[in-house]
Scaffold this active site. Structure first.
Site, mmCIF file in Angstrom:
data_model
loop_
_atom_site.group_PDB
_atom_site.id
_atom_site.type_symbol
_atom_site.label_atom_id
_atom_site.label_comp_id
_atom_site.label_asym_id
_atom_site.label_seq_id
_atom_site.Cartn_x
_atom_site.Cartn_y
_atom_site.Cartn_z
ATOM 1 N N GLU A 288 0.854 -1.206 0.000
ATOM 2 C CA GLU A 288 0.000 0.000 0.000
ATOM 3 C C GLU A 288 0.884 1.249 0.000
ATOM 4 O OE1 GLU A 288 -3.384 -2.143 2.883
ATOM 5 O OE2 GLU A 288 -2.883 -0.027 3.164
ATOM 6 N N ASP A 290 2.711 4.610 -0.282
ATOM 7 C CA ASP A 290 2.662 6.042 -0.570
ATOM 8 C C ASP A 290 3.685 6.697 0.352
ATOM 9 O OD1 ASP A 290 -0.721 6.043 0.769
ATOM 10 O OD2 ASP A 290 1.184 5.969 1.876
HETATM 11 O O1 G3I Z 1 -18.867 4.268 1.764
HETATM 12 C C1 G3I Z 1 -19.133 5.352 2.608
HETATM 13 C C2 G3I Z 1 -20.212 6.193 1.949
HETATM 14 O O2 G3I Z 1 -21.426 5.424 1.939
HETATM 15 C C3 G3I Z 1 -20.402 7.462 2.770
HETATM 16 O O3 G3I Z 1 -21.317 8.294 2.085
HETATM 17 C C4 G3I Z 1 -19.023 8.192 2.818
HETATM 18 C C5 G3I Z 1 -19.157 9.484 3.625
HETATM 19 O O4 G3I Z 1 -18.490 9.432 4.781
HETATM 20 O O5 G3I Z 1 -18.060 7.349 3.489
HETATM 21 C C6 G3I Z 1 -17.833 6.204 2.716
HETATM 22 O O6 G3I Z 1 -16.941 5.434 3.406
HETATM 23 C C7 G3I Z 1 -15.580 5.908 3.327
HETATM 24 C C8 G3I Z 1 -14.758 4.808 2.662
HETATM 25 O O7 G3I Z 1 -13.352 5.161 2.713
HETATM 26 C C9 G3I Z 1 -15.149 4.612 1.216
HETATM 27 O O8 G3I Z 1 -14.930 5.727 0.491
HETATM 28 C C10 G3I Z 1 -15.108 6.080 4.775
HETATM 29 O O9 G3I Z 1 -15.786 7.225 5.316
HETATM 30 C C11 G3I Z 1 -13.595 6.363 4.781
HETATM 31 O O10 G3I Z 1 -13.101 6.353 6.113
HETATM 32 C C12 G3I Z 1 -12.885 5.215 4.040
HETATM 33 O O11 G3I Z 1 -11.506 5.531 4.043
HETATM 34 C C13 G3I Z 1 -10.710 4.392 3.682
HETATM 35 C C14 G3I Z 1 -9.920 3.903 4.908
HETATM 36 O O12 G3I Z 1 -9.061 2.790 4.490
HETATM 37 C C15 G3I Z 1 -10.820 3.419 6.005
HETATM 38 O O13 G3I Z 1 -10.057 3.058 7.056
HETATM 39 C C16 G3I Z 1 -9.708 4.870 2.635
HETATM 40 O O14 G3I Z 1 -10.400 5.266 1.449
HETATM 41 C C17 G3I Z 1 -8.727 3.736 2.293
HETATM 42 O O15 G3I Z 1 -7.693 4.216 1.455
HETATM 43 C C18 G3I Z 1 -8.080 3.197 3.580
HETATM 44 O O16 G3I Z 1 -7.255 2.099 3.233
HETATM 45 C C19 G3I Z 1 -6.621 1.392 4.319
HETATM 46 C C20 G3I Z 1 -6.446 -0.044 3.877
HETATM 47 O O17 G3I Z 1 -7.678 -0.598 3.530
HETATM 48 C C21 G3I Z 1 -5.766 -0.862 4.949
HETATM 49 N N1 G3I Z 1 -4.517 -0.251 5.373
HETATM 50 C C22 G3I Z 1 -4.572 1.168 5.714
HETATM 51 C C23 G3I Z 1 -5.237 1.973 4.597
HETATM 52 C C24 G3I Z 1 -5.293 3.427 4.988
HETATM 53 O O18 G3I Z 1 -6.106 3.614 6.096
#
Ligand code: G3I
Length: 447
Positions: A288, A290
């Site tokens: 992952e 960056d």
């Molecule tokens: O799907 C919901 C949507 O229904 C809602 O309208 C929107 C508004 O808040 O949120 C959407 O969910 C978001 C989700 O990404 C999808 O876009 C969450 O709020 C947001 O917190 C989530 O962030 C992701 C994060 O993991 C969650 O912990 C990041 O995009 C993603 O890049 C990140 O990736 C993780 C790996 O899976 C595991 N390792 C760490 C990495 C970084 O945290």
């Protein structure tokens, strides 16, 4: 008139510098038709690896510029869904599993001939509310987790190069090798949820590589040791049928969410990777990647350091035989998760928010191209792969790479896409024309 002459002079003088490779003098900016054969994935494979990939997801599908890059199999040969395969996204309501979004990413990867990495089965975050808000007995949560893993892995059977079966089971503090107690699975089921997850995934898809995936493994030998303990925990698991070795684990993903100027040395990264590859038949990948700036917007010096840091990580993977590939966690600053999670930090990707290649992209390409040169060397001993590993290990693949030239290459990319104006970033309508003279680089201002 004088001004135009000065500008023309600048353009003429500048072009050889921009086209010069950071060290070899070979054209740095490949002509357009080379660009396709010189995608990062194509170069990674030419250097003996399996893939250079990226995370992406359905929310970027309407961004044509983004999709043009993500759908280019020469640039990215592995695709992983950033969010749409997570439990909370797949089964928002208990018993109603909706694969639509994740299937769309899988189908696009298959259509483009890209490998597909599946992310993530058992992770304590982004869980459905029916999991986090219910009170569970050990038996009930074990059965629910088994149903989730079996359903999802069976659905994607023979589509995934690998599954991130368990992510981030260890405490997030870098000075610990203990299992995290914040996980509902750890609290309710106990440590056996880890080998059980690998056991059910092994049964549901005998072909997909099964990975453990975590962060800070590049900077914390103690946490890396915690992963080694997890590998042994899985391999010593006795299945419900009383058999050992039925739970398979094939790889470790080092997430590598790093910061510019704080990337471990090449030697240290190589030894982090070898902590795992020294274990029998375990492969590794930077899963992952960056490398973010501590403060944004970054200046040129920070951008050059970022390029160097990316080159160090790529060199480390090239130096270790069982490092099979690298996946960046998104390739454009426009959609990186960093700025949401760490406001004021970011710009950690290879492309900027306008989908322009940054100095870091040229640095990565430079290392991979050199690996290709080493591969082709006729007069030196050892197999081409061994030669690359040695060259990478000795830092030869990133020797004397001139950060300024990488910056210029990225600038050139900018202006090529802005229709040939040969100027650096200029505010206030003024254009800055760099003139290379025997007395260094002079700047001619013009409107
Ligand atoms: O799907 C919901 C949507 O229904 C809602 O309208 C929107 C508004 O808040 O949120 C959407 O969910 C978001 C989700 O990404 C999808 O876009 C969450 O709020 C947001 O917190 C989530 O962030 C992701 C994060 O993991 C969650 O912990 C990041 O995009 C993603 O890049 C990140 O990736 C993780 C790996 O899976 C595991 N390792 C760490 C990495 C970084 O945290």
């Amino acid at each position: 008139m004088a001004r135009i002459t000065a500008a023309l002079l600048a353009g003429l003088l500048l072009s050889p510098l921009i086209h010069a490779s950071p060290t070899s003098g070979k054209p740095l900016l490949a002509s357009r038709q080379d660009e396709n054969s010189e995608g990062l994935h194509s170069l990674m494979v030419a250097a003996g690896k399996l893939f250079f990939g990226t995370a992406t997801d359905v929310r970027y599908l309407l961004d044509k510029a983004h999709q043009a890059i993500v759908n280019n199999p020469s640039e990215f040969g592995m695709i992983v869904p950033e969010n749409s395969q997570k439990w909370g996204e797949l089964e928002k309501e208990k018993g109603r599993v909706d694969f639509t979004n994740a299937d769309a990413i899988a189908a696009a990867a298959a259509k483009n001939g890209q490998k597909f990495r599946c992310h993530v089965l058992t992770w304590a975050a982004q869980l459905p509310s029916f999991v986090t808000s219910s009170t569970w007995t050990k038996e009930a949560l074990t059965a629910q987790l088994k149903a989730h893993i079996t359903t999802v892995v069976t659905h994607y059977r023979s589509q995934c190069y690998s599954w991130d079966v368990v992510s981030e089971a260890l405490s997030s503090s870098p000075d610990s090798n203990t299992l995290s107690n914040s996980s509902i699975f750890q609290k309710v089921i106990g440590p056996s949820y880890i080998p059980l997850s690998f056991y059910w995934a092994s049964l549901a898809d005998p072909d997909a590589k099964l990975y453990y995936n975590d962060f800070n493994l590049e900077i914390s030998p103690l946490k890396a040791q915690g992963v080694v303990d997890i590998v042994h925990l899985v391999r010593n698991f006795i299945s419900p049928t009383g058999e050992k070795g039925k739970a398979r684990i094939d790889g470790t993903g080092l997430q590598s969410h790093l910061f510019v100027g704080q990337v471990p040395s090449l030697t240290s990264l190589i030894s982090s990777l070898e902590t795992f590859t020294n274990l029998t038949s375990l492969e590794v990948s930077f899963s992952e990647l960056d490398i973010s700036h501590d403060s944004v917007p970054a200046n040129d010096t920070q951008m050059e350091q970022q390029a160097q840091d990316y080159m160090t990580v790529v060199s480390a993977c090239l130096a270790v035989e069982k490092c099979v590939g690298i996946t960046v966690w998104g390739f454009s600053d426009k959609y990186s998760w960093i700025q949401d999670a760490f406001p004021g930090k970011g710009e950690g990707c290879l492309y900027d928010e306008k989908m322009k290649k940054k100095a870091a992209w040229y640095g990565v390409r430079e290392v991979l191209k050199r690996a290709g040169v080493v591969m082709a060397e006729r007069n030196s001993t050892g197999s081409p792969e061994e030669r690359i590993r040695n060259a990478a290990r000795n830092g030869r693949l990133m020797e004397e790479v001139n950060g300024t030239a990488l910056m210029l290459a990225a600038e050139k990319e900018n202006e090529t896409k802005n229709g040939g104006s040969n100027s650096f970033r200029g505010g206030l309508g003024w254009r800055a024309w760099p003139v290379v003279t025997g007395w260094g680089i002079w700047v001619v201002l013009s409107l």
